[in-house]
Design a protein around this motif. Structure first.
Motif, PDB file in Angstrom:
ATOM      1  N   TYR A 156       6.810  -0.020  46.121  1.00  0.00           N
ATOM      2  CA  TYR A 156       7.443   0.054  47.433  1.00  0.00           C
ATOM      3  C   TYR A 156       6.517  -0.475  48.520  1.00  0.00           C
ATOM      4  CZ  TYR A 156      10.974   2.967  45.203  1.00  0.00           C
ATOM      5  OH  TYR A 156      11.967   3.438  44.387  1.00  0.00           O
ATOM      6  N   ILE A 177      10.667   2.265  50.814  1.00  0.00           N
ATOM      7  CA  ILE A 177      10.685   3.470  49.989  1.00  0.00           C
ATOM      8  C   ILE A 177      11.926   4.292  50.321  1.00  0.00           C
ATOM      9  CG2 ILE A 177       9.403   5.015  51.561  1.00  0.00           C
ATOM     10  CD1 ILE A 177       7.713   5.747  48.980  1.00  0.00           C
ATOM     11  N   VAL A 207       4.993   8.518  43.960  1.00  0.00           N
ATOM     12  CA  VAL A 207       5.461   8.683  45.338  1.00  0.00           C
ATOM     13  C   VAL A 207       5.040  10.075  45.813  1.00  0.00           C
ATOM     14  CG1 VAL A 207       7.496   8.841  46.820  1.00  0.00           C
ATOM     15  CG2 VAL A 207       7.407   7.110  44.999  1.00  0.00           C
TER      16      VAL A 207
END
Length: 267
Positions: A156, A177, A207
């Motif tokens: 991302y 993202i 993440v």
């Protein structure tokens, strides 16, 4: 200290919490080093909350270049061996250090992001050892992770931590993202209450993010030590963060060099 179950959890989830991996001596040394850096910030220090919220979200990096205690943490603490074990690497090279201090009453969050898209490195064996120097829970900014997201196969676009820094990553062609907070029930979110000396070890592609520090008196000091393993290669591709120091490495070279020294095995 690290069990096979810890290794399996790291491989499956992308993150593991190790309890009391750093003894009180290390915690005391690092707290003193943090206070020195807060009192006399280094050339790369910033307040991530500036322009966004009250309070102070202090950040600094490459402290090991000028402070012997941060250097000792990077190269002589348990962190380098921990990183190698969980990465499944025969060795670990120190990448860089980064300090995050959220003072009480600082609403500014750590945005959801992956680490590796910011960095001029490619490979699977890239990790961070995030050391808690205070008691940490949800109220003062515990780091949250989307378990398993390191295996999504998606990079991302880097998210700026500070308002006004968006232009730094506008050249990135990566996807934005997802808005994790808009649909939290969709994700397997993990966080840990931590005591001083506990550490999080997490893959560079997971993440993660953190809320602000809403408490009136509980600080959140965390030191992140980054390491690379056997398969990591220098990759100064467009859109990555420009480090204040440049390694003497050609693209595609292993990461070991003066700027990224071998940390484990020692010597």
């Amino acid at each position: 200290m690290i069990s096979d179950a810890d290794v399996a959890a790291y491989e499956r989830d992308g993150v593991v919490c190790l309890r009391q991996a750093f003894d009180p001596s290390w915690v005391g040394r690092l707290r003193d080093a943090v206070e020195r850096d807060l009192a006399t910030p280094g050339p790369h220090a910033t307040n991530f909350a500036e322009g966004s919220s009250g309070g102070r979200f202090f950040g600094d990096m490459f402290m090991w270049r000028h402070d012997p205690e941060f250097r000792a943490a990077a190269l002589a603490s348990p962190a380098a061996a921990i990183a190698a074990r969980l990465m499944g690497s025969a060795a670990s090279d120190f990448f860089y250090d980064q300090l995050f201090v959220k003072e009480p009453g600082t609403a500014h969050p750590t945005p959801w992001h992956q680490d590796q898209p910011y960095w001029p490195v490619k490979g699977w064996q890239v990790t961070s050892v995030w050391i808690a120097l205070d008691a940490i829970d949800r109220s003062n900014g515990a780091v949250e992770f989307v378990a398993g997201s390191h295996r999504w196969g998606v990079s991302y676009r880097p998210t700026p931590f500070r308002r006004g820094h968006e232009i730094k990553f506008t050249s990135s062609e990566l996807a934005a993202i997802p808005d994790i907070d808009a649909d939290r029930g969709r994700y397997d979110l993990r966080w840990w209450a931590m005591a001083p000396g506990d550490c999080l070890v997490f893959h560079a592609m997971i993440v993660h993010g953190a809320p602000g520090n809403d408490t009136p008196g509980a600080r959140r000091r965390g030191l992140s030590l980054r390491y690379t393993g056997d398969d990591a290669r220098y990759d100064p591709r467009p859109g990555t963060f420009q480090f204040p120091y440049q390694p003497d490495l050609p693209p595609g070279a292993p990461m070991t060099c003066e700027l990224f020294p071998r940390a484990w095995p020692a010597g």
